[in-house]
Design a protein around this motif. Sequence first.
Motif, PDB file in Angstrom:
ATOM      1  N   GLY A 142       0.820  -1.207   0.000  1.00  0.00           N
ATOM      2  CA  GLY A 142       0.000   0.000   0.000  1.00  0.00           C
ATOM      3  C   GLY A 142       0.850   1.252   0.000  1.00  0.00           C
ATOM      4  N   LEU A 143       0.259   2.348  -0.394  1.00  0.00           N
ATOM      5  CA  LEU A 143       0.897   3.660  -0.388  1.00  0.00           C
ATOM      6  C   LEU A 143      -0.118   4.644   0.170  1.00  0.00           C
ATOM      7  CD1 LEU A 143       3.346   5.411  -1.175  1.00  0.00           C
ATOM      8  CD2 LEU A 143       2.250   5.787  -3.400  1.00  0.00           C
ATOM      9  N   GLY A 144       0.214   5.241   1.322  1.00  0.00           N
ATOM     10  CA  GLY A 144      -0.745   6.105   1.986  1.00  0.00           C
ATOM     11  C   GLY A 144      -0.176   7.472   2.307  1.00  0.00           C
ATOM     12  N   LEU A 145      -1.016   8.476   2.264  1.00  0.00           N
ATOM     13  CA  LEU A 145      -0.660   9.857   2.611  1.00  0.00           C
ATOM     14  C   LEU A 145      -1.542  10.294   3.765  1.00  0.00           C
ATOM     15  CD1 LEU A 145       0.042  12.851   0.314  1.00  0.00           C
ATOM     16  CD2 LEU A 145      -1.768  13.064   2.016  1.00  0.00           C
ATOM     17  N   TRP A 346      -7.731  -1.282  -4.266  1.00  0.00           N
ATOM     18  CA  TRP A 346      -8.717  -0.257  -3.916  1.00  0.00           C
ATOM     19  C   TRP A 346      -8.006   0.994  -3.388  1.00  0.00           C
ATOM     20  CZ3 TRP A 346      -7.444  -4.392  -0.913  1.00  0.00           C
ATOM     21  CH2 TRP A 346      -7.073  -4.139   0.422  1.00  0.00           C
ATOM     22  N   SER A 347      -8.675   2.080  -3.393  1.00  0.00           N
ATOM     23  CA  SER A 347      -8.187   3.347  -2.819  1.00  0.00           C
ATOM     24  C   SER A 347      -9.146   3.770  -1.724  1.00  0.00           C
ATOM     25  CB  SER A 347      -8.101   4.432  -3.893  1.00  0.00           C
ATOM     26  OG  SER A 347      -9.378   4.673  -4.470  1.00  0.00           O
ATOM     27  N   GLN A 348      -8.607   4.551  -0.780  1.00  0.00           N
ATOM     28  CA  GLN A 348      -9.428   4.963   0.355  1.00  0.00           C
ATOM     29  C   GLN A 348      -9.036   6.363   0.799  1.00  0.00           C
ATOM     30  OE1 GLN A 348      -8.513   1.881   3.211  1.00  0.00           O
ATOM     31  NE2 GLN A 348      -6.780   3.029   4.062  1.00  0.00           N
ATOM     32  N   THR A 349      -9.967   7.092   1.325  1.00  0.00           N
ATOM     33  CA  THR A 349      -9.756   8.432   1.871  1.00  0.00           C
ATOM     34  C   THR A 349     -10.470   8.531   3.205  1.00  0.00           C
ATOM     35  OG1 THR A 349     -11.689   9.289   0.711  1.00  0.00           O
ATOM     36  CG2 THR A 349      -9.547   9.502  -0.409  1.00  0.00           C
ATOM     37  N   GLY A 350     -10.051   9.474   4.005  1.00  0.00           N
ATOM     38  CA  GLY A 350     -10.687   9.644   5.299  1.00  0.00           C
ATOM     39  C   GLY A 350     -10.352  10.976   5.921  1.00  0.00           C
ATOM     40  N   ILE A 351     -11.173  11.435   6.803  1.00  0.00           N
ATOM     41  CA  ILE A 351     -10.945  12.645   7.577  1.00  0.00           C
ATOM     42  C   ILE A 351     -11.420  12.380   8.988  1.00  0.00           C
ATOM     43  CG2 ILE A 351     -13.164  13.633   6.879  1.00  0.00           C
ATOM     44  CD1 ILE A 351     -11.797  16.399   7.082  1.00  0.00           C
TER      45      ILE A 351
END
Length: 517
Positions: A142-145, A346-351
């Motif tokens: 995975g690659l996450g920011l 898959w890709s994911q985003t969050g706040i």
Amino acid sequence: MRNRFIRLASVAVAVQFLAACSAMHEAMEPKPMTPVQKHEQLVKDQTDMYARQEPVTGPISFYEAAARALKYNLDYRLKLMESALSANLRDVSAHEMLPRIVAAAGRSGRSNDSGGTSIGIEDREVSLRPSTSEERYHNTSGLGLSWSVLDFGVAYYRTQQKADQILMAEERRRKVAQNVLQDVRNAYWRALGAQRLLPEVDGLLARTQKALDAAREAEKKGLLPRQQILAYQRALLDSIALLTVRRQDLEFAQAELAALMSLPPGTPMQLVDSEGLEVDMVKISPNMAQLERLSLERRPEIREEWYRKRVNQKDLDIAKAQLWPNISVSAGVQYDSNQYLYNNNWSQTGINVSLNLLKLLQLPALEATAANQAATDDMRRIALSMAILTQVRVGALRYELARQEVVFADQSLRVDRSLLDYAVAAKTTAFGSELEVIRAEGRFLLARYQREAAYSRAQAAWGRLYNSIGLDVMPEAIENQDVATLAVSIRNTVNVQEVGNLLSVPDAATPLEVKKP
């Protein structure tokens, strides 16, 4: 056979584990340096002390001595390294404001299948047969920011702190440079006096010792009354004792100057000299209020206190920032090789928003701490300012008194010169006549020593006044300049600072030529 192999493998693993534990224990034991290591380190340190120094090729002027002291002085070089370290820490802190980008990869495995079943809530009967949705072994990547507002705010204040600490380190560097120049000014003129007087002191000591031996021989032969010859010897011994003490003072001055310039032991040192002792004292500005204002503006200690107050304020700003709600934003792409997944990519985003409510109770205490910290910083700076103003006033007074002492020493030197000329002219073949000449020469040498000492004290007083005002002594960069170029830069800087700020004007005193006997 298989069980035997397993037992052997277990024994081997246990032996390896015990060996590793033993090695780790030995590594944790304190290991003092061996004599060979101590010697090698000592040789390396001594080499580094005098590495990359320009050789002394001629007589050393005052500004060349200052250039060598500043370029090769270990304390000053340490402050340069501290300034560079502060700049590096600032750069490290600035990177903390950037988002975090994390790349991850791994492989998972287990000894049996992962899975389960389910039962009804009301009848507690099994509703599904056991099943699994995960392979025993599968790969993940995975690659996450991610970015946190709170981490950004803390890093922002930390970077400002590091920037102020760079300025504080620079002020400490300026202070060390000013102290080095003051020490060189104090030692140089005493060492120059030693260079002028040591040969004559040695010559007079030899003549005095010869006269003392002759007096002892006359005592043995009974050529003079015993009381008279003992009084003669007493006078000679007093002269030898006084000259020996003065000679030690002169030698210490030369050793101190050599140490300030970081010259290797045994390096011959010749200072620039002229034929006579020239009185080149200056008068300071009568506007004491201007000097006091300059000192409060230029002293490194005052500037450092300004920056320290800002650093302390940033600590409180960081504590207050941690009371804010923390907003975290994340995004990334993931991969899983598990064949039972419907989507392997898959890709994911969050706040996310979070707030520690109990931390809000710290706000009144932080406000009180901020007020007390600011008052403490201001009081410390004001107390330091008062001490600096006192130093300026005392320094100006001390310098004026030192100038008067030089004038008095000049008058005493002229009188002792005349007494020596009279003693030489009145010299006869009588036994006590030689004593009078030696006494006159001793008084004359002592007067010259006092004049040299008075002039060196006046120079030292001028240096303390210069230092108490906080005037700069050198350009910003010295690493790429040779000693000669740096000496010219220091001379120009000092002359501009003196004329432009101290408003010094040459005294009307004329050069004083000292005739050697």
